[in-house]
Design a protein around this motif. Structure first.
Motif, mmCIF file in Angstrom:
data_model
loop_
_atom_site.group_PDB
_atom_site.id
_atom_site.type_symbol
_atom_site.label_atom_id
_atom_site.label_comp_id
_atom_site.label_asym_id
_atom_site.label_seq_id
_atom_site.Cartn_x
_atom_site.Cartn_y
_atom_site.Cartn_z
ATOM 1 N N ILE A 177 0.859 -1.184 0.000
ATOM 2 C CA ILE A 177 0.000 0.000 0.000
ATOM 3 C C ILE A 177 0.894 1.232 0.000
ATOM 4 O O ILE A 177 1.881 1.295 0.735
ATOM 5 N N LEU A 178 0.552 2.205 -0.817
ATOM 6 C CA LEU A 178 1.354 3.415 -0.929
ATOM 7 C C LEU A 178 0.447 4.638 -0.909
ATOM 8 O O LEU A 178 -0.771 4.538 -1.113
ATOM 9 N N LYS A 179 1.052 5.788 -0.658
ATOM 10 C CA LYS A 179 0.302 7.045 -0.676
ATOM 11 C C LYS A 179 -0.070 7.404 -2.105
ATOM 12 O O LYS A 179 0.721 7.256 -3.025
ATOM 13 N N SER A 180 -1.290 7.860 -2.293
ATOM 14 C CA SER A 180 -1.757 8.225 -3.627
ATOM 15 C C SER A 180 -0.882 9.319 -4.216
ATOM 16 O O SER A 180 -0.527 10.289 -3.542
ATOM 17 N N ASP A 189 14.654 11.922 -0.014
ATOM 18 C CA ASP A 189 14.856 11.809 1.422
ATOM 19 C C ASP A 189 13.543 11.372 2.054
ATOM 20 O O ASP A 189 12.568 12.126 2.067
ATOM 21 N N PRO A 190 13.483 10.155 2.612
ATOM 22 C CA PRO A 190 12.214 9.659 3.147
ATOM 23 C C PRO A 190 11.762 10.364 4.411
ATOM 24 O O PRO A 190 10.686 10.071 4.918
ATOM 25 N N TYR A 191 12.545 11.299 4.914
ATOM 26 C CA TYR A 191 12.167 12.013 6.140
ATOM 27 C C TYR A 191 11.871 13.476 5.872
ATOM 28 O O TYR A 191 11.706 14.270 6.782
ATOM 29 N N THR A 192 11.808 13.854 4.589
ATOM 30 C CA THR A 192 11.473 15.228 4.222
ATOM 31 C C THR A 192 10.076 15.253 3.619
ATOM 32 O O THR A 192 9.801 14.560 2.647
ATOM 33 N N LEU A 193 9.177 16.061 4.192
ATOM 34 C CA LEU A 193 7.826 16.175 3.671
ATOM 35 C C LEU A 193 7.802 17.306 2.664
ATOM 36 O O LEU A 193 7.845 18.477 3.032
ATOM 37 N N ARG A 229 4.672 -0.510 5.690
ATOM 38 C CA ARG A 229 6.082 -0.093 5.733
ATOM 39 C C ARG A 229 6.942 -1.127 6.443
ATOM 40 O O ARG A 229 8.015 -1.506 5.964
ATOM 41 N N ASP A 230 6.471 -1.599 7.604
ATOM 42 C CA ASP A 230 7.245 -2.581 8.363
ATOM 43 C C ASP A 230 7.377 -3.896 7.593
ATOM 44 O O ASP A 230 8.427 -4.542 7.627
ATOM 45 N N ALA A 231 6.303 -4.286 6.900
ATOM 46 C CA ALA A 231 6.359 -5.524 6.116
ATOM 47 C C ALA A 231 7.353 -5.408 4.966
ATOM 48 O O ALA A 231 8.117 -6.340 4.686
ATOM 49 N N LEU A 232 7.362 -4.270 4.286
ATOM 50 C CA LEU A 232 8.276 -4.062 3.166
ATOM 51 C C LEU A 232 9.720 -4.004 3.648
ATOM 52 O O LEU A 232 10.623 -4.574 3.023
ATOM 53 N N LEU A 233 9.945 -3.350 4.777
ATOM 54 C CA LEU A 233 11.295 -3.276 5.331
ATOM 55 C C LEU A 233 11.787 -4.666 5.735
ATOM 56 O O LEU A 233 12.937 -5.039 5.446
ATOM 57 N N SER A 319 7.472 5.200 -0.143
ATOM 58 C CA SER A 319 7.938 5.472 -1.507
ATOM 59 C C SER A 319 9.419 5.172 -1.636
ATOM 60 O O SER A 319 9.873 4.589 -2.634
ATOM 61 N N TYR A 320 10.171 5.560 -0.613
ATOM 62 C CA TYR A 320 11.611 5.312 -0.618
ATOM 63 C C TYR A 320 11.904 3.804 -0.592
ATOM 64 O O TYR A 320 12.715 3.293 -1.376
ATOM 65 N N LEU A 321 11.227 3.089 0.314
ATOM 66 C CA LEU A 321 11.462 1.650 0.420
ATOM 67 C C LEU A 321 11.013 0.905 -0.842
ATOM 68 O O LEU A 321 11.676 -0.028 -1.295
ATOM 69 N N TRP A 322 9.873 1.301 -1.396
ATOM 70 C CA TRP A 322 9.368 0.650 -2.605
ATOM 71 C C TRP A 322 10.307 0.879 -3.782
ATOM 72 O O TRP A 322 10.596 -0.049 -4.553
#
Length: 766
Positions: A177-180, A189-193, A229-233, A319-322
């Motif tokens: 599942i990902l954000k639309s 950077d996965p920590y920058t909004l 996220r936890d499953a993908l990681l 998004s970063y992990l995917w």
């Protein structure tokens, strides 16, 4: 603002032609839909990555992968199929996106993956073939991704289509599942909004008005992203370790849970996020609860602004992990597929245990008291005599057991987290029930003190250094390392009465999937000759096997030599009698030590003595009386007035089963063509109550066969009885089902029971 999408990536590795009947151009079409929403929007192909270049033949017909905007489907490149066991490398990944917006899709909905096999004949105008190809679906195979798996799945997905289009399309499915809108702008950077300014603030304990609270749906979406996220990681770390390729995620892991509200959302009592969120789509507006609390439960009333910001942060992380996973997959596609395939194979027995019942029984003792040959003092083992009761009918007992088990399956709620093959899970009640009976204390005799087979040096094998085609072995250099030598694994398939050499093709195809290195012999020497003497049929089969074996030995000797030989046999109906008659021939004696696995499918191992099918017995009498069919006389013990001189009695005295490492007897109580006890090599009630010479001779035959399996050694032989109970409702009321022929033929027309048995015990077929 909190909108999510379901992304399902399908990697199609290669197309392997097992047994297509027609040459031509082929193509794979892929589409998907929500199971519970037939009229909702279908999955949309979002991206396609071609890992490797197309084949030249495909370019010549103007072929390339294609997206059909009309039905939102993806089509692979067209490719020509010219011969059996041909491989076509496709090496393409397509990602589908399914919208979860507006909460129209319930959390209990699954996704259906649909694969279609498109086929077009070879034409002079190749463009005409391609045009025909796109509208010519000849087979369909569907899979179901259950709700639990939609939050994260990485699975091998073998596509077989149907028995008339026997192919293997090797594929894997990857779900998250990902954000639309993630794919239009990925953050480095996965920590920058990038779409929200400022820092995330934990405001869950600040007093705010009712309009500032996050809705139940928003909180559930955030929790889904957390789990995904936890499953993908976890999967990335598992794949990295399994294929020994490092992915540095240390910095990501150290920062990913630095927001206080994560803990509140994870601990919120919202039900099971794996497709069991009963409250999804319903806002929890119980604002009259003081301070937004409900006893000891975590408050539902979390600040909307903070929840939304956490949602976007998780979206960036996913998004970063995917993106990392897709890059990692492309660089290691073959290793990842092999790892997932091995994991899939290990899970087969557990997944299919719904339809399989396992038990263990001891090898029976001798049924006749030793040394007593006086029929007037005929003594049956007490355990046997006590077992049989007047009301006992083994066939009826087996059928009743299967029906009770089938009813229990009808009451099950199958809720797994793995991808489900709709051939099996589409209608679980139609699937055969299989009772697997492992017979223990069944040691076997061997020529080696340390192993089942002695390590063979082909130069010292007396059976292979004589005769045509083996002169090359005598000149074979001894200096070649044994590690460079190969195993020769031969599997011989033998059809039944008035059968065809391709009758057992479904069993052959499954065996090839388990072990592609086997050499297959579909015996043809007895086609249209199954009405004669079993001795003659056995001799012809023996000569065919020896000739085939010598050709393969000569071929292998030119490419490094042989380390070991294994010969397996599969027979249907009287094909099993032909196999044993062949093994009894003196010409086969040097090759008996190479015997490996024997699979008897509805084989009359003890003939047709004590057959309870009166209609079938009448047909047998007619064939003997008016057609003089010799094999029927032998099956019914009327080929000699003295029972001990009949063909079957003598066959059971010969060591035809002793050298097999694995013996699997497959039977069915619904098969009226072969006596149930005969196909299972066990005592029947009629024989136990028969104190005549015939009854005693039958018990002697049975003991002779079991003694071969019981031959003393320190090693253990695998001896199994597999009782297959088909869904008889599919037969209808016709003559075949009435006389018991339908189940006998079902063994040849169905491959589900074969898949269950062979993939549950793959070590017996490698």
């Amino acid at each position: 603002m909190c909108e999510t999408v379901q992304e399902i990536a399908i990697y199609i590795h290669k197309f392997h032609n097992l047994d297509l009947f027609q040459q031509g151009f082929y193509q794979i079409k892929v589409s998907m839909r929500w199971e519970d929403h037939e009229y909702a929007s279908l999955g949309t192909p979002a991206r396609v990555v071609q890992y490797e270049a197309h084949d030249l033949d495909s370019k010549e017909i103007g072929g390339a992968w294609k997206i059909n905007d009309i039905d939102n489907s993806f089509l692979t490149q067209p490719f020509p199929i010219k011969y059996a066991r041909q491989d076509v490398c496709l090496s393409v990944m397509v990602s589908f996106v399914l919208s979860l917006c507006n909460n129209k899709v319930p959390p209990t909905s699954a996704v259906i993956l649909k694969f279609e096999l498109m086929q077009a004949p070879v034409a002079e105008d190749r463009l005409e073939s391609v045009a025909f190809l796109e509208a010519s679906s000849v087979a369909v195979h569907e899979f179901r991704i259950p709700p639990k798996a939609l939050l994260g799945l990485h699975s091998y997905c073998p596509i077989h289509f149907d028995v008339f289009h026997a192919v293997l399309v090797e594929a894997s499915v990857h779900v998250s599942i990902l954000k639309s809108g993630y794919y239009s702008k990925l953050s480095s950077d996965p920590y920058t909004l990038e779409d929200l300014a400022g820092e995330i603030i934990d405001r869950s304990n600040q007093p705010v008005g009712p309009g500032a609270f996050a809705s139940m749906n928003q909180i559930m979406d955030v929790k889904s992203l957390l789990v995904s996220r936890d499953a993908l990681l976890e999967e990335l770390q598992r794949l990295s370790k399994s294929i020994d390729q490092v992915i540095d995620l240390t910095d990501f892991v150290s920062k990913m849970n630095n927001v206080k509200m994560f803990d509140s959302i994870l601990r919120a009592d919202l039900g099971n996020v794996y497709g069991e969120l009963g409250g999804r789509g319903k806002l929890h507006n119980n604002f009259e609860k003081a301070n937004g609390t409900q006893g000891d439960r975590i408050p539902y009333f979390l600040a909307k602004e903070a929840v939304v910001q956490i949602f976007h942060l998780l979206g960036a992380q996913l998004s970063y992990l995917w993106s990392t996973f897709l890059q990692f997959h492309r660089a290691n596609k073959t290793k990842i597929l092999e790892f997932l395939r091995d994991a899939w194979a290990k899970d087969r027995r557990a997944e299919w245990s719904i339809w399989m019942v396992y038990s263990k029984v001891e090898m029976p003792h001798h049924y006749i008291s030793s040394g007593n040959h006086d029929s007037s003092h005929h003594i049956v083992d007490k355990r046997v005599s006590n077992f049989w009761k007047l009301a006992d009918d083994p066939v009826q007992i087996a059928a009743t057991r299967a029906e009770l088990h089938r009813r229990s399956i009808g009451q099950m709620k199958i809720n797994t987290r793995s991808i489900q093959d709709m051939y099996i899970f589409g209608d679980p009640l139609r699937i055969p029930i299989i009772f697997v009976e492992r017979v223990i204390n069944a040691p076997r005799r061997t020529f080696s003190e340390n192993s089942y087979f002695r390590n063979l040096d082909m130069l010292d094998s007396p059976g292979l250094v004589s005769g045509p085609g083996t002169e090359a072995l005598k000149k074979f250099p001894r200096g070649i390392s044994r590690k460079r030598r190969r195993e020769l694994k031969i599997v011989v398939f033998v059809h039944g009465f008035q059968g065809h050499h391709l009758d057992l093709r479904l069993v052959r195809n499954q065996w090839l999937l388990i072990d592609p290195k086997i050499e297959v012999l579909m015996s043809q020497v007895n086609e249209e000759k199954t009405s004669g003497d079993f001795r003659e049929m056995g001799l012809r089969l023996a000569e065919e096997v020896i000739s085939f074996l010598r050709r393969k030995v000569e071929k292998f000797s030119k490419s490094g030599g042989l380390r070991e030989i294994r010969i397996s046999f599969v027979g249907h109906s009287i094909g099993n009698v032909i196999i044993r008659a062949a093994l009894a021939e003196r010409t086969m004696e040097p090759f008996r030590r190479y015997l490996y696995t024997y699979v008897s499918i509805s084989g009359p191992q003890l003939g047709y003595l004590y057959s309870s099918n009166s209609l079938f017995n009448s047909g047998m009498w007619f064939m003997k009386k008016f057609k003089g069919t010799q094999c029927i006389h032998q099956l019914t013990f009327t080929d000699d007035p003295i029972f001990q001189k009949t063909f079957f009695y003598k066959l059971c005295e010969k060591k035809t089963l002793e050298n097999f490492r694995h013996i699997i007897l497959i039977s069915s109580p619904q098969d009226g063509y072969v006596p149930y006890h005969s196909s299972r090599l066990e005592l029947c009630r009629s024989a136990s109550m028969d104190y005549s010479k015939k009854g005693r001779a039958f018990l002697e035959m049975l003991n002779n066969c079991l003694d071969q399996i019981r031959a003393p050694t320190s090693d253990q032989r695998v001896f199994m009885r597999c009782d297959v109970n088909f869904d008889t409702s599919s037969y209808g009321k016709n003559f075949n089902s009435f006389i018991g022929r339908a189940a006998h033929i079902e063994f040849l027309e169905s491959d589900v029971f074969v898949r269950f048995i062979m993939w549950s015990f793959p070590e017996l077929f490698r």
